[in-house]
Scaffold this active site. Structure first.
Site, short mmCIF file in Angstrom:
data_model
loop_
_atom_site.label_atom_id
_atom_site.label_comp_id
_atom_site.label_asym_id
_atom_site.label_seq_id
_atom_site.Cartn_x
_atom_site.Cartn_y
_atom_site.Cartn_z
N SER A 1 0.81 -1.21 0.00
CA SER A 1 0.00 0.00 0.00
C SER A 1 0.85 1.27 0.00
O SER A 1 1.62 1.50 -0.93
CB SER A 1 -0.96 -0.05 1.20
OG SER A 1 -1.97 0.91 1.07
N HIS B 1 -7.57 -5.69 -0.51
CA HIS B 1 -6.41 -4.82 -0.34
C HIS B 1 -5.34 -5.47 0.53
O HIS B 1 -4.15 -5.31 0.28
CB HIS B 1 -6.88 -3.49 0.28
CG HIS B 1 -5.80 -2.49 0.46
ND1 HIS B 1 -4.96 -2.08 -0.56
CD2 HIS B 1 -5.42 -1.77 1.56
CE1 HIS B 1 -4.11 -1.18 -0.11
NE2 HIS B 1 -4.36 -0.98 1.17
N ASP C 1 -9.72 -6.04 -4.93
CA ASP C 1 -8.91 -4.93 -4.43
C ASP C 1 -9.54 -3.60 -4.83
O ASP C 1 -10.07 -3.47 -5.94
CB ASP C 1 -7.51 -5.03 -5.05
CG ASP C 1 -6.43 -4.39 -4.20
OD1 ASP C 1 -6.71 -3.35 -3.57
OD2 ASP C 1 -5.31 -4.92 -4.18
#
EC number: 3.5.1.-
Length: 445
Positions: free
Chosen positions: A230, A424, A392
């Protein structure tokens, strides 16, 4: 004031408390042994994912008991334990591993604090090594885990447990970014919009580079892999730009990377119409770093209960099985509470890197992977792997374009893989497939 504060819990986070519809939150589909990771070609255009959307305030109030399931007495106990010894929350989680603190037959592990600046601030690291190495120390290979926004190294617990050290030639290093997790948390020296994003990035990059140097990982960078998740992916891609003449690693694995590209509606009116900009007050809260972590800190004895609005839905369905897994779930929740409750510091990077709603202020595509800037990374000699969950909310299409640019313009190795049954947090949602991918990449070094 309370209404504004409570609404801050539903800002559209990269990893924060997801009291949200359509978010990567509660019931990720169970893993299937027949499913397989999917390579994606750069010519494919996939559905543009939507960022999480907020539940209305009235619905939150109505659903408070189910949204925050931690029993009140447990929340109060967690607060008291945190005041007494906050470091214990990290060791409590890591002790659920079969090789810490007592080594197993093949692995040993320890926590390390490496000072990374003149003020004595340190990076917290969990290092896993073979108990007996099969090669000289200088020939060991290294896999480095770097977390995302608001997270910490403990969230990789299922990866630590299962990833092999391959003929006792590998070390695993998981770090807490500066100002995150159990790394030291100095007062964040920047303020949005007074300071610019490049100064903030340098603050992180210089400390990460010092950590690489002090841990002797710069001697043989061709033996290093970095796996970043991320917002950590965003930082480490830009790290390559800063140190392009002397790269610190051979391969960068970007796991559900943030900030890759601007929103792409595939030129369809329906997708444009579906997206609505956040309200002005929502933007103000974002830019002023008012986050769910603010609630956890300010509500003291209720902080752990508030944390459970995210942690119970994120972890429980994955880890709550036999008694040992239930014990780990409890430790993982308390760990999450501890890192959310610690002093705010590195998390304030978020408002510099991303706009409210998750759009990058300066995308990686614009900064690094633009045809006009094709020389920025041409000497980095780094291989790239882009990983996305099939559910996602990070847009894989940006990763596809960038991967194509790397291969066609820079002649570098790059690939995109979609991991099934994951969102995610694919490193946790489908950790078996994820660990298998990492193991295969390790075998290539």
């Amino acid at each position: 004031m309370f209404k504004s504060t409570l609404n801050s819990i539903i800002r559209r986070p990269l990893k924060g408390f997801q009291l949200l519809r359509g978010a990567d939150s509660s019931n990720t589909r169970p893993q299937s042994p027949r499913a397989s990771a999917r390579d994606v070609t750069e010519k494919q255009i996939l559905r543009t994912p939507s960022a999480p959307t907020a539940i209305p305030l009235r619905e939150i109030i109505y659903r408070v008991p189910s949204l925050f399931p931690r029993p009140l007495e447990d929340s109060v106990k967690d607060f008291r334990d945190f005041i007494k010894n906050e470091d214990a929350f990290q060791t409590e989680l890591l002790k659920t591993l079969p090789f810490y603190p007592t080594p197993s037959e093949s692995k040993t592990a320890r926590l390390i604090r490496t000072v990374v600046d003149d003020e004595g601030n340190y990076i917290n690291e969990f290092c896993i090594r073979p108990r007996k190495t099969s090669v000289p120390e200088a020939d060991l290979k290294h896999l480095v885990f770097i977390h995302g926004y608001g997270a910490g190294l403990g969230f990789f617990i299922k990866n630590f447990e299962d990833i092999p050290l391959l003929d006792n030639e590998w070390c695993i290093h998981a770090i807490d970014l500066p100002g995150y997790g159990f790394s030291s948390r100095p007062k964040f020296p920047f303020e949005y919009p007074r300071d610019n994003i490049h100064s903030v990035q340098d603050w992180f990059h210089e400390r990460i580079h010092t950590w690489f140097s002090k841990r002797n990982l710069l001697n043989r960078p061709e033996k290093n892999i970095v796996m970043a998740h991320s917002l950590g992916s965003y930082l480490m891609a830009l790290y390559l730009q800063k140190y392009k003449e002397s790269p610190s690693f051979k391969k960068l694995i970007l796991c559900s990377p943030a900030g890759v590209s601007y929103r792409d509606f595939n030129n369809t009116a329906s997708e444009v119409e579906k997206w609505k900009p956040p309200p002005w007050w929502y933007v103000k809260l974002w830019d002023r770093n008012i986050s769910p972590f603010t609630l956890v800190r300010n509500f003291r004895q209720l902080g752990s209960k508030i944390t459970s609005g995210w942690s119970y839905r994120r972890f429980k369905h994955i880890l709550n099985g036999d008694p040992e897994q239930s014990k780990r779930f409890e430790a993982l929740h308390r760990y999450a509470y501890a890192i959310f409750n610690k002093r705010g510091s590195g998390e304030y990077l978020l408002s510099f890197a991303l706009k409210c709603g998750g759009e990058p202020r300066l995308s990686l595509e614009q900064q690094l992977f633009d045809g006009k800037k094709s020389d920025i990374l041409k000497n980095s000699n780094c291989d790239w792997l882009w990983l996305y969950g099939d559910d996602d909310w990070m847009d894989v299409n940006g990763g596809l374009r960038v991967s194509r640019f790397l291969k066609e313009k820079l002649k570098q190795k790059s690939n995109v893989i979609i991991v099934p049954h994951s969102g995610h947090h694919l490193y946790l949602d489908n950790y078996k497939f994820f660990n298998n991918i990492l193991t295969k990449e390790m075998q290539k070094i």
